[in-house]
Write an enzyme that holds these catalytic residues in place. Structure first.
Site, mmCIF file in Angstrom:
data_model
loop_
_atom_site.group_PDB
_atom_site.id
_atom_site.type_symbol
_atom_site.label_atom_id
_atom_site.label_comp_id
_atom_site.label_asym_id
_atom_site.label_seq_id
_atom_site.Cartn_x
_atom_site.Cartn_y
_atom_site.Cartn_z
ATOM 1 N N LYS A 127 116.555 -12.571 137.988
ATOM 2 C CA LYS A 127 116.797 -13.897 138.596
ATOM 3 C C LYS A 127 115.913 -14.960 137.946
ATOM 4 C CE LYS A 127 114.687 -14.938 142.678
ATOM 5 N NZ LYS A 127 113.900 -16.179 142.709
ATOM 6 N N ASN A 128 114.617 -14.680 137.870
ATOM 7 C CA ASN A 128 113.675 -15.723 137.455
ATOM 8 C C ASN A 128 113.708 -16.000 135.957
ATOM 9 O OD1 ASN A 128 113.062 -15.990 140.109
ATOM 10 N ND2 ASN A 128 111.199 -14.757 140.019
ATOM 11 N N ASP A 138 105.279 -10.967 143.823
ATOM 12 C CA ASP A 138 106.601 -10.783 144.439
ATOM 13 C C ASP A 138 106.790 -9.369 144.973
ATOM 14 O OD1 ASP A 138 108.367 -12.898 142.039
ATOM 15 O OD2 ASP A 138 107.066 -13.350 143.726
ATOM 16 N N CYS A 186 111.133 -20.585 148.335
ATOM 17 C CA CYS A 186 110.523 -19.907 149.484
ATOM 18 C C CYS A 186 109.257 -20.633 149.946
ATOM 19 C CB CYS A 186 110.162 -18.473 149.107
ATOM 20 S SG CYS A 186 111.618 -17.456 148.855
ATOM 21 N N ARG A 194 119.539 -14.412 148.139
ATOM 22 C CA ARG A 194 119.147 -15.313 147.030
ATOM 23 C C ARG A 194 118.650 -14.527 145.834
ATOM 24 N NH1 ARG A 194 114.674 -19.216 148.255
ATOM 25 N NH2 ARG A 194 115.067 -19.621 146.059
ATOM 26 N N ARG A 221 102.844 -24.896 146.794
ATOM 27 C CA ARG A 221 103.633 -24.858 145.554
ATOM 28 C C ARG A 221 103.682 -26.242 144.872
ATOM 29 N NH1 ARG A 221 108.662 -20.842 146.157
ATOM 30 N NH2 ARG A 221 108.092 -20.344 144.005
HETATM 31 C C1 EPZ Z 1 107.745 -18.270 139.941
HETATM 32 O O1 EPZ Z 1 107.465 -19.284 140.882
HETATM 33 C C2 EPZ Z 1 108.772 -17.379 140.601
HETATM 34 N N1 EPZ Z 1 109.966 -18.154 140.923
HETATM 35 C C3 EPZ Z 1 108.178 -16.782 141.884
HETATM 36 O O2 EPZ Z 1 109.118 -15.857 142.392
HETATM 37 C C4 EPZ Z 1 106.912 -16.012 141.541
HETATM 38 O O3 EPZ Z 1 106.324 -15.538 142.733
HETATM 39 C C5 EPZ Z 1 105.946 -16.936 140.815
HETATM 40 O O4 EPZ Z 1 106.586 -17.495 139.644
HETATM 41 C C6 EPZ Z 1 104.694 -16.205 140.356
HETATM 42 O O5 EPZ Z 1 105.045 -15.153 139.520
HETATM 43 C C7 EPZ Z 1 110.823 -18.465 139.917
HETATM 44 O O6 EPZ Z 1 110.612 -18.117 138.776
HETATM 45 C C8 EPZ Z 1 112.049 -19.240 140.303
HETATM 46 P P1 EPZ Z 1 103.920 -20.461 139.605
HETATM 47 P P2 EPZ Z 1 106.633 -20.583 140.406
HETATM 48 O O7 EPZ Z 1 104.121 -21.830 139.095
HETATM 49 O O8 EPZ Z 1 106.972 -20.903 139.008
HETATM 50 C C9 EPZ Z 1 100.203 -22.774 141.433
HETATM 51 C C10 EPZ Z 1 110.549 -14.922 143.956
HETATM 52 O O9 EPZ Z 1 110.289 -14.289 145.004
HETATM 53 N N2 EPZ Z 1 100.729 -23.960 140.732
HETATM 54 O O10 EPZ Z 1 103.635 -19.355 138.656
HETATM 55 O O11 EPZ Z 1 106.795 -21.633 141.451
HETATM 56 C C11 EPZ Z 1 101.101 -22.352 142.581
HETATM 57 O O12 EPZ Z 1 100.806 -23.085 143.752
HETATM 58 C C12 EPZ Z 1 109.758 -16.152 143.653
HETATM 59 O O13 EPZ Z 1 111.385 -14.599 143.095
HETATM 60 C C13 EPZ Z 1 99.992 -25.144 140.764
HETATM 61 O O14 EPZ Z 1 98.917 -25.200 141.367
HETATM 62 O O15 EPZ Z 1 105.142 -20.018 140.490
HETATM 63 C C14 EPZ Z 1 100.769 -20.903 142.726
HETATM 64 O O16 EPZ Z 1 99.576 -20.809 143.495
HETATM 65 C C15 EPZ Z 1 108.762 -16.506 144.749
HETATM 66 N N3 EPZ Z 1 100.478 -26.230 140.121
HETATM 67 C C16 EPZ Z 1 100.466 -20.454 141.294
HETATM 68 O O17 EPZ Z 1 100.214 -21.647 140.560
HETATM 69 C C17 EPZ Z 1 101.672 -26.200 139.441
HETATM 70 O O18 EPZ Z 1 102.066 -27.242 138.861
HETATM 71 C C18 EPZ Z 1 101.614 -19.716 140.625
HETATM 72 O O19 EPZ Z 1 102.759 -20.526 140.718
HETATM 73 C C19 EPZ Z 1 102.408 -24.988 139.422
HETATM 74 C C20 EPZ Z 1 101.912 -23.887 140.073
#
Ligand code: EPZ
Length: 432
Positions: free
Chosen positions: A22-23, A305, A117, A397, A122
């Site tokens: 998916k991702n 995840d 989610c 989803r 986020r």
């Molecule tokens: C992706 O989310 C995935 N979703 C998530 O999967 C997954 O849990 C996550 O990566 C971590 O592996 C998709 O790919 C659609 P991040 P993403 O940016 O990109 C902080 C699922 O269940 N952060 O890696 O939103 C953030 O708050 C979903 O399939 C900032 O601070 O995750 C978090 O604490 C849930 N500023 C950490 O980084 C930013 O600008 C990781 O977030 C961006 C992120």
């Protein structure tokens, strides 16, 4: 509203085939509109997030054909606007990838601020920081993320945290910027590598994806491509943990074992057997599993995840387990639901202390996010008696044909409409 009803206590036995990631697919589909030529994507997962993004891309004016549910043919050349206004886009996290894609191709983008989610605040500050470093002006207004630039100029970007989304979004924009861009502290997840590989298949010049330093030489245009999405690491991990949770014996096919190493290592540590093949893993558990410590980390660490399903497994393991969630600040919402089923878990900040109990008992519980829903299904498969998991639209989803695949492994479960009392009674009679 639809719900799963599950009669627990049966071991999962047999073979299951994993679908596309998916991702990875969401980033690849956003990248696909960056060329005016036809792009054909295979092995897409048949899940609602993919449908929403493809509908949004079509609403922008692109040609989108679906020869079957696992394939899409996209021609971005007919896109007529940079304003992504498709209503459901704001329900998914990946809507923001259209920002990086349009900023790279058209130097202008207007997309809904992301949904997804509710597992933490986020923020998207790292996305904005990167776009601005490339020369874009970025504002958030009226629920939209608006980015535009006269020119995008390659630069050196150091991410404050490892962010999958920000890494992918910046790769999209920088792949069509002028000159060299270097991303430091980049995310290393398999889906980041997948989006880089897809962009390179269209003529991009991206090196180092999968490490924490990615080097991008911008190009002026992309050509078409035919691409197949990698297997979903999280779907595979979910079935691995479900096999162990039910003391089953399951061959999980169409996987990349290297992407599952953190999950495999923990399963072996708590007493399950995992056999690796070229593109499959077999998980067997015969005895009660034992406790361990889990700390979620960016790839290749233990995936956030997988945290909820792993904690569910540990809720009936022998001894006390400790689960620390370091990625998101609100990813223990499933604990209250598991407690209804007899789990003994105490959450303090980002630490869950799990006292293993002998067994869980069936109850009516609520899926509060995608992976919470998956964890509650696994809990239902383990529990004595019947479990009803409500709000399973979250689960749909991220998991294609989840109930069918589990029933194919011997689970007693059905997807029913919550208003259909007769269906509930029929199921309970059938399985009693
Ligand atoms: C992706 O989310 C995935 N979703 C998530 O999967 C997954 O849990 C996550 O990566 C971590 O592996 C998709 O790919 C659609 P991040 P993403 O940016 O990109 C902080 C699922 O269940 N952060 O890696 O939103 C953030 O708050 C979903 O399939 C900032 O601070 O995750 C978090 O604490 C849930 N500023 C950490 O980084 C930013 O600008 C990781 O977030 C961006 C992120």
């Amino acid at each position: 509203m639809e719900q799963y009803i599950i009669k627990g206590g049966k071991p999962l036995v047999g073979e299951v085939t994993i679908g596309g990631a998916k991702n990875a697919a969401l980033g690849v589909l956003a990248a696909a509109v960056m060329t005016d030529e036809p792009v054909r994507i295979h092995n897409l997962p048949d899940i609602s997030d993919i449908d929403i993004l493809l509908n949004a891309i079509e609403a922008l004016g692109a040609v989108v054909e679906r020869p079957n549910v696992h394939e899409a043919r996209i021609i971005g050349g007919s896109i007529t606007t940079c304003i992504a206004s498709y209503p459901d886009l704001r329900k998914i996290r990946a809507s923001y990838y259209l920002c990086g894609a349009f900023l790279g191709k058209y130097k202008r983008a207007e997309v809904p601020l992301p949904g997804g989610c509710n597992i933490g605040s986020r923020p998207i500050d790292q996305h904005i920081k990167a776009f601005e470093a490339l020369g874009a002006k970025v504002v958030k207004q009226n629920g939209m993320l608006i980015a535009e630039a006269e020119r995008l100029i390659g630069t050196h970007i150091y991410f404050d945290c490892s962010s999958v989304g920000a890494t992918i979004n910046t790769m999209l924009a920088a792949s069509m910027a002028e000159g060299q861009t270097v991303l430091e502290n980049a995310a290393k997840e398999p889906h980041v590598v997948e989006v880089a590989n897809f962009l390179n298949s269209m003529g991009a010049n991206i090196k180092g994806a999968g490490t924490d330093i990615i080097r991008i030489s911008g190009v002026q245009s992309f050509h078409g491509s035919t691409y197949s999405i990698i297997p979903d690491q999280i779907e595979a991990g979910t079935f691995m943990l479900a096999a162990a949770a039910t003391k089953g014996d399951v061959l999980i096919k169409n996987v990349i074992p290297k992407h599952l190493e953190a999950i495999t290592a923990k399963l072996v540590e708590i007493g399950a057997e995992v056999e690796e093949f070229d593109d499959a893993v077999r998980v067997v558990a015969k005895k009660r599993l034992v406790n361990t410590k889990i700390k979620t980390l960016p790839y290749p660490g233990f995936p956030t995840d997988m945290q909820q399903v792993m904690a569910t497994l540990l809720s009936v393991a022998e001894g006390t387990s400790y689960v620390t969630e370091t990625i998101f600040e609100n990813r223990f919402m499933y604990v209250d639901e598991l407690t209804r089923m007899g789990a003994n878990i105490c959450v303090e900040g980002n630490l869950a202390v799990i006292e293993g109990v002998e067994k869980l008992t069936g109850a009516t519980v609520e899926a509060l996010d995608l992976r919470c829903g998956a964890a509650l299904v696994v809990a239902g498969l383990m529990a004595d008696g019947c479990t009803v998991v409500e709000h399973i639209e979250y689960v749909d989803r991220g998991y294609e044909n989840f109930a069918q695949k589990l029933c194919g492994l011997g689970a007693s479960m059905e997807k029913i409409n919550s208003e259909d009392e007769k269906a509930l009674r029929r199921f309970k009679l059938r399985v009693s």
